[in-house]
Scaffold this motif. Sequence first.
Motif, PDB file in Angstrom:
ATOM      1  N   LEU A 271      14.973  38.788  57.873  1.00 47.63           N
ATOM      2  CA  LEU A 271      14.749  38.499  56.649  1.00 47.63           C
ATOM      3  C   LEU A 271      13.784  39.875  55.817  1.00 47.63           C
ATOM      4  O   LEU A 271      13.306  40.095  55.863  1.00 47.63           O
ATOM      5  CB  LEU A 271      15.169  37.030  56.763  1.00 47.63           C
ATOM      6  N   ASP A 272      14.694  39.316  54.369  1.00 45.19           N
ATOM      7  CA  ASP A 272      13.886  39.461  52.945  1.00 45.19           C
ATOM      8  C   ASP A 272      12.157  38.288  53.164  1.00 45.19           C
ATOM      9  O   ASP A 272      12.938  37.103  52.711  1.00 45.19           O
ATOM     10  CB  ASP A 272      14.194  39.604  51.721  1.00 45.19           C
ATOM     11  N   LEU A 273      10.913  38.399  53.524  1.00 39.76           N
ATOM     12  CA  LEU A 273      10.465  37.530  53.752  1.00 39.76           C
ATOM     13  C   LEU A 273      10.017  36.910  52.721  1.00 39.76           C
ATOM     14  O   LEU A 273       9.043  36.359  52.477  1.00 39.76           O
ATOM     15  CB  LEU A 273       8.349  37.537  53.914  1.00 39.76           C
ATOM     16  N   ASN A 274       9.962  37.162  51.334  1.00 41.49           N
ATOM     17  CA  ASN A 274       9.645  37.090  49.907  1.00 41.49           C
ATOM     18  C   ASN A 274      11.112  36.044  49.182  1.00 41.49           C
ATOM     19  O   ASN A 274      11.592  36.136  48.323  1.00 41.49           O
ATOM     20  CB  ASN A 274       9.661  38.604  49.158  1.00 41.49           C
ATOM     21  N   THR A 275      11.762  35.555  49.923  1.00 40.97           N
ATOM     22  CA  THR A 275      12.830  34.841  49.763  1.00 40.97           C
ATOM     23  C   THR A 275      12.294  33.469  50.821  1.00 40.97           C
ATOM     24  O   THR A 275      12.117  33.109  51.544  1.00 40.97           O
ATOM     25  CB  THR A 275      14.624  35.745  49.005  1.00 40.97           C
ATOM     26  N   GLY A 276      13.400  32.616  50.839  1.00 40.12           N
ATOM     27  CA  GLY A 276      14.320  31.591  51.102  1.00 40.12           C
ATOM     28  C   GLY A 276      12.603  30.374  50.940  1.00 40.12           C
ATOM     29  O   GLY A 276      12.231  29.905  51.624  1.00 40.12           O
TER      30      GLY A 276
ATOM     31  N   ALA B 133      16.927  32.201  53.056  1.00 38.39           N
ATOM     32  CA  ALA B 133      16.660  33.735  52.944  1.00 38.39           C
ATOM     33  C   ALA B 133      17.556  34.423  53.618  1.00 38.39           C
ATOM     34  O   ALA B 133      18.826  34.603  53.379  1.00 38.39           O
ATOM     35  CB  ALA B 133      15.456  33.931  53.973  1.00 38.39           C
ATOM     36  N   ARG B 134      17.119  35.838  52.351  1.00 41.77           N
ATOM     37  CA  ARG B 134      18.102  36.931  52.492  1.00 41.77           C
ATOM     38  C   ARG B 134      18.314  37.994  53.114  1.00 41.77           C
ATOM     39  O   ARG B 134      17.402  37.858  53.705  1.00 41.77           O
ATOM     40  CB  ARG B 134      18.124  37.325  50.987  1.00 41.77           C
ATOM     41  N   ARG B 135      19.162  38.565  54.247  1.00 44.05           N
ATOM     42  CA  ARG B 135      19.368  39.627  54.711  1.00 44.05           C
ATOM     43  C   ARG B 135      18.647  40.861  54.226  1.00 44.05           C
ATOM     44  O   ARG B 135      18.170  40.963  52.985  1.00 44.05           O
ATOM     45  CB  ARG B 135      20.101  39.932  55.132  1.00 44.05           C
ATOM     46  N   ALA B 136      17.725  41.434  54.933  1.00 43.83           N
ATOM     47  CA  ALA B 136      16.451  42.294  54.024  1.00 43.83           C
ATOM     48  C   ALA B 136      17.337  43.665  54.954  1.00 43.83           C
ATOM     49  O   ALA B 136      17.579  43.629  56.719  1.00 43.83           O
ATOM     50  CB  ALA B 136      15.523  42.419  54.569  1.00 43.83           C
ATOM     51  N   ASP B 137      17.898  44.937  54.700  1.00 44.56           N
ATOM     52  CA  ASP B 137      18.021  46.243  55.121  1.00 44.56           C
ATOM     53  C   ASP B 137      16.506  46.995  55.439  1.00 44.56           C
ATOM     54  O   ASP B 137      16.403  47.476  54.527  1.00 44.56           O
ATOM     55  CB  ASP B 137      18.968  46.811  54.418  1.00 44.56           C
ATOM     56  N   GLY B 138      16.339  46.929  56.435  1.00 46.54           N
ATOM     57  CA  GLY B 138      15.201  47.794  56.749  1.00 46.54           C
ATOM     58  C   GLY B 138      13.948  46.207  56.832  1.00 46.54           C
ATOM     59  O   GLY B 138      14.496  45.101  56.356  1.00 46.54           O
TER      60      GLY B 138
ATOM     61  N   PRO C  58       8.523  45.331  52.715  1.00 46.60           N
ATOM     62  CA  PRO C  58       7.367  44.843  52.090  1.00 46.60           C
ATOM     63  C   PRO C  58       7.647  43.364  51.981  1.00 46.60           C
ATOM     64  O   PRO C  58       7.766  42.890  51.288  1.00 46.60           O
ATOM     65  CB  PRO C  58       6.466  45.551  51.701  1.00 46.60           C
ATOM     66  N   PHE C  59       6.322  42.235  53.162  1.00 48.51           N
ATOM     67  CA  PHE C  59       5.417  41.005  52.161  1.00 48.51           C
ATOM     68  C   PHE C  59       5.163  41.260  51.360  1.00 48.51           C
ATOM     69  O   PHE C  59       3.877  41.840  51.175  1.00 48.51           O
ATOM     70  CB  PHE C  59       5.253  40.917  54.126  1.00 48.51           C
ATOM     71  N   ARG C  60       5.463  40.321  49.902  1.00 45.01           N
ATOM     72  CA  ARG C  60       4.569  40.409  49.034  1.00 45.01           C
ATOM     73  C   ARG C  60       4.634  38.735  48.324  1.00 45.01           C
ATOM     74  O   ARG C  60       5.654  38.173  47.849  1.00 45.01           O
ATOM     75  CB  ARG C  60       5.363  41.020  47.750  1.00 45.01           C
ATOM     76  N   PRO C  61       3.280  38.646  49.045  1.00 43.49           N
ATOM     77  CA  PRO C  61       3.040  37.331  48.252  1.00 43.49           C
ATOM     78  C   PRO C  61       2.862  36.687  46.848  1.00 43.49           C
ATOM     79  O   PRO C  61       2.224  38.258  46.779  1.00 43.49           O
ATOM     80  CB  PRO C  61       1.781  36.122  49.074  1.00 43.49           C
ATOM     81  N   GLY C  62       2.908  35.316  46.252  1.00 40.54           N
ATOM     82  CA  GLY C  62       3.274  35.412  45.111  1.00 40.54           C
ATOM     83  C   GLY C  62       1.473  35.591  44.708  1.00 40.54           C
ATOM     84  O   GLY C  62       0.881  35.090  45.322  1.00 40.54           O
ATOM     85  N   LEU C  63       1.744  34.903  43.453  1.00 45.64           N
ATOM     86  CA  LEU C  63       0.005  34.825  43.333  1.00 45.64           C
ATOM     87  C   LEU C  63      -0.685  33.138  43.897  1.00 45.64           C
ATOM     88  O   LEU C  63      -1.874  33.463  45.141  1.00 45.64           O
ATOM     89  CB  LEU C  63      -0.687  34.067  42.056  1.00 45.64           C
ATOM     90  N   LEU C  64      -0.057  32.101  43.721  1.00 50.35           N
ATOM     91  CA  LEU C  64      -0.134  30.889  44.604  1.00 50.35           C
ATOM     92  C   LEU C  64      -0.059  31.187  46.551  1.00 50.35           C
ATOM     93  O   LEU C  64      -0.841  30.637  46.602  1.00 50.35           O
ATOM     94  CB  LEU C  64       0.744  29.598  44.173  1.00 50.35           C
ATOM     95  N   GLY C  65       0.675  32.257  46.517  1.00 54.94           N
ATOM     96  CA  GLY C  65       1.302  32.235  48.153  1.00 54.94           C
ATOM     97  C   GLY C  65      -0.252  32.707  48.772  1.00 54.94           C
ATOM     98  O   GLY C  65      -0.683  32.571  49.477  1.00 54.94           O
TER      99      GLY C  65
END
Length: 192
Positions: A143-148, A75-80, A83-90
Amino acid sequence: MLDSISTLTHPHLGQLHTDADAAIAAAHSLRHALTDEQLAWKPAPEVWSVLECLKHVNITNGLYLPRLRDGLARARRADGAVPFRPGLLGRFMIRTVSPDNPRKVKTFRTFKPLPGLMDSSVVERFVEMQEAMKEAIRDADGLDLNTGRFASPVSPLVRFTVGEGLTMLVRHALRHLGQARRVTEHPQFPRA
């Protein structure tokens, strides 16, 4: 011990951490309130006992957590707090396994609790797994919760982000704790 929840910077992770704590408290409550016989009681052969509900969560977490850990490493590090944005399947999977979904969901054979050791050690393992979830939640902070992305144990074609995985697993545990509680509310549940 430092209250790790107060150090989490991402509000979604803070809520997941609180929910994992609630799952641990509920499991301790079940263990202290019920005998081994009550924990193993089933209202019908096709209905899971309290222990089977918890064992199912243990199996699921045992298969998902190593993959989720791999996702955390990518997962990528995040600056701040991104926002968590789950995809369609998620989003679909999170809704499906959430405690407020009234629909019964068939589980894959891989995640079914097989006959075998069914005693209070299942509850102890459940608590250990929830502690591991809390550790993963803390590791995801920053971390950027939308990655990894990582692959589901069911199929390598099904992939989730670390945020989706963490959310699904915590909500899934709460769903099955609710199912376990309903077993104890059954009219024929053996009283001590």
